[in-house]
Design an enzyme around this catalytic site. Structure first.
Site, PDB file in Angstrom:
ATOM      1  N   ALA A  32      37.533  37.546  36.401  1.00 31.10           N
ATOM      2  CA  ALA A  32      37.334  36.097  36.347  1.00 31.10           C
ATOM      3  C   ALA A  32      37.907  35.473  35.074  1.00 31.10           C
ATOM      4  O   ALA A  32      37.816  36.039  33.986  1.00 31.10           O
ATOM      5  CB  ALA A  32      35.847  35.772  36.450  1.00 31.10           C
TER       6      ALA A  32
ATOM      7  N   PRO B  59      34.172  39.578  33.097  1.00 31.65           N
ATOM      8  CA  PRO B  59      35.251  38.622  32.901  1.00 31.65           C
ATOM      9  C   PRO B  59      36.539  39.249  32.380  1.00 31.65           C
ATOM     10  O   PRO B  59      36.513  40.259  31.672  1.00 31.65           O
ATOM     11  CB  PRO B  59      34.661  37.643  31.868  1.00 31.65           C
ATOM     12  CG  PRO B  59      33.186  37.780  32.013  1.00 31.65           C
ATOM     13  CD  PRO B  59      32.951  39.208  32.375  1.00 31.65           C
ATOM     14  N   CYS B  60      37.646  38.610  32.702  1.00 26.92           N
ATOM     15  CA  CYS B  60      38.965  39.116  32.308  1.00 26.92           C
ATOM     16  C   CYS B  60      39.066  39.319  30.806  1.00 26.92           C
ATOM     17  O   CYS B  60      39.614  40.314  30.334  1.00 26.92           O
ATOM     18  CB  CYS B  60      40.034  38.142  32.783  1.00 26.92           C
ATOM     19  SG  CYS B  60      41.701  38.516  32.204  1.00 26.92           S
ATOM     20  N   PHE B  61      38.519  38.369  30.038  1.00 24.94           N
ATOM     21  CA  PHE B  61      38.696  38.405  28.586  1.00 24.94           C
ATOM     22  C   PHE B  61      37.591  39.180  27.871  1.00 24.94           C
ATOM     23  O   PHE B  61      37.512  39.154  26.653  1.00 24.94           O
ATOM     24  CB  PHE B  61      38.785  36.977  28.036  1.00 24.94           C
ATOM     25  CG  PHE B  61      40.115  36.322  28.289  1.00 24.94           C
ATOM     26  CD1 PHE B  61      41.127  36.370  27.339  1.00 24.94           C
ATOM     27  CD2 PHE B  61      40.378  35.682  29.485  1.00 24.94           C
ATOM     28  CE1 PHE B  61      42.356  35.783  27.568  1.00 24.94           C
ATOM     29  CE2 PHE B  61      41.606  35.089  29.736  1.00 24.94           C
ATOM     30  CZ  PHE B  61      42.596  35.145  28.773  1.00 24.94           C
TER      31      PHE B  61
ATOM     32  N   LYS C 105      41.666  38.963  22.178  1.00 20.55           N
ATOM     33  CA  LYS C 105      42.530  38.792  23.348  1.00 20.55           C
ATOM     34  C   LYS C 105      42.809  37.314  23.567  1.00 20.55           C
ATOM     35  O   LYS C 105      41.883  36.511  23.679  1.00 20.55           O
ATOM     36  CB  LYS C 105      41.846  39.401  24.567  1.00 20.55           C
ATOM     37  CG  LYS C 105      42.669  39.399  25.843  1.00 20.55           C
ATOM     38  CD  LYS C 105      41.936  40.211  26.911  1.00 20.55           C
ATOM     39  CE  LYS C 105      42.616  40.120  28.252  1.00 20.55           C
ATOM     40  NZ  LYS C 105      41.910  40.933  29.272  1.00 20.55           N
TER      41      LYS C 105
END
Length: 255
Positions: free
Chosen positions: A78, A137-139, A153
């Site tokens: 996400a 989550p992606c990050f 990131k």
């Protein structure tokens, strides 16, 4: 390399994903190479293609906040798309020598663009472990080859392969981190691994400045592009064929 640059107007999530899918169609059918830079209006929460969003995120709170949501055609996890720059590259694999070389080459361009803005951007070491779609989550964590500044990131990317072509798109955080995504997760995550570029540089960096830097870095790496300002009619027509799928709640909330 002959490639086309598209600098697009802000669009809703379903339309952005339909356009990226149309670019992949053109790459597969015509051998074209595209770099598209864009934003999201309204701001949008996107899920990776295989991400278990129903299990991972608080759907009642998402509805209560009135958040726009979409599921991407690519993998990954996400992302909250607000004050950021999203890029998409669609191309035949032969232009980059495969998925992994493409991932590295595109992130090299991103790192060079960030360097021109005053950041000391590095790529995460290859030993960084891949993240499962259910990992959050992606990050929340970096993986090998992703772009980091001061260990944080700032770019998250994902890929989709179709036959001998690929789509890679990703988000460059400019002024917002991913605190909203973390707040929506049903399980708590570790300490934030992300930070927006503006915070790291100590000054505001907007879409236009970041886009200019990215275009210049791509031109150095790939040569001067062909440059229509926005997607041409043929791409818009192709995107319309994908639009219904990405607007569908069944697609967005399939898992």
């Amino acid at each position: 390399m002959r490639w086309t640059l598209l600098v697009d107007s802000p669009r809703p999530g379903w339309e952005n994903m339909a356009l990226d899918s149309a670019l992949l169609d053109a790459a597969a059918a015509e051998g074209e190479v595209f770099l598209r830079l864009y934003r999201w209006a309204p701001h949008c929460l996107s899920f990776g293609r295989h991400e278990p969003a129903l299990q991972r995120y608080d759907t009642e709170r998402i509805r209560a906040l009135g958040l726009d949501c979409v599921r991407r055609p690519t993998g990954g996890r996400a992302v909250w798309h607000a004050r950021e720059l999203t890029y998409a590259v669609a191309a035949p694999l032969a232009q980059f020598g495969g998925l992994q070389p493409a991932y590295a080459a595109i992130h090299d361009v991103l790192a060079a663009a960030l360097g021109s803005l005053g950041a000391r951007a590095l790529l995460a070491p290859p030993s960084s472990p891949p993240q499962h779609p259910a990992a959050g989550p992606c990050f929340a964590a970096s993986v090998g080859g992703e772009v980091l500044i001061e260990g944080k990131k700032v770019v998250g990317s994902a890929q989709l392969r179709r036959d001998q072509s690929f789509l890679q798109h990703g988000s460059l955080l400019l002024e917002d981190d991913q605190a909203l995504v973390r707040s929506l997760a049903r399980m708590s995550d570790s300490a934030a691994a992300d930070a927006p570029l503006s915070r790291l540089l100590g000054r505001p960096v907007g879409f236009d400045e970041a886009a200019t830097a990215l275009i210049a870095a791509a031109a150095v790496a790939w040569g001067k592009p062909e440059r229509p300002r926005e997607p041409p009619p043929a791409i818009l027509a192709a995107a319309a064929r994908h639009a219904e799928g990405f607007r569908s709640p069944h697609w967005t909330w399939q898992r």
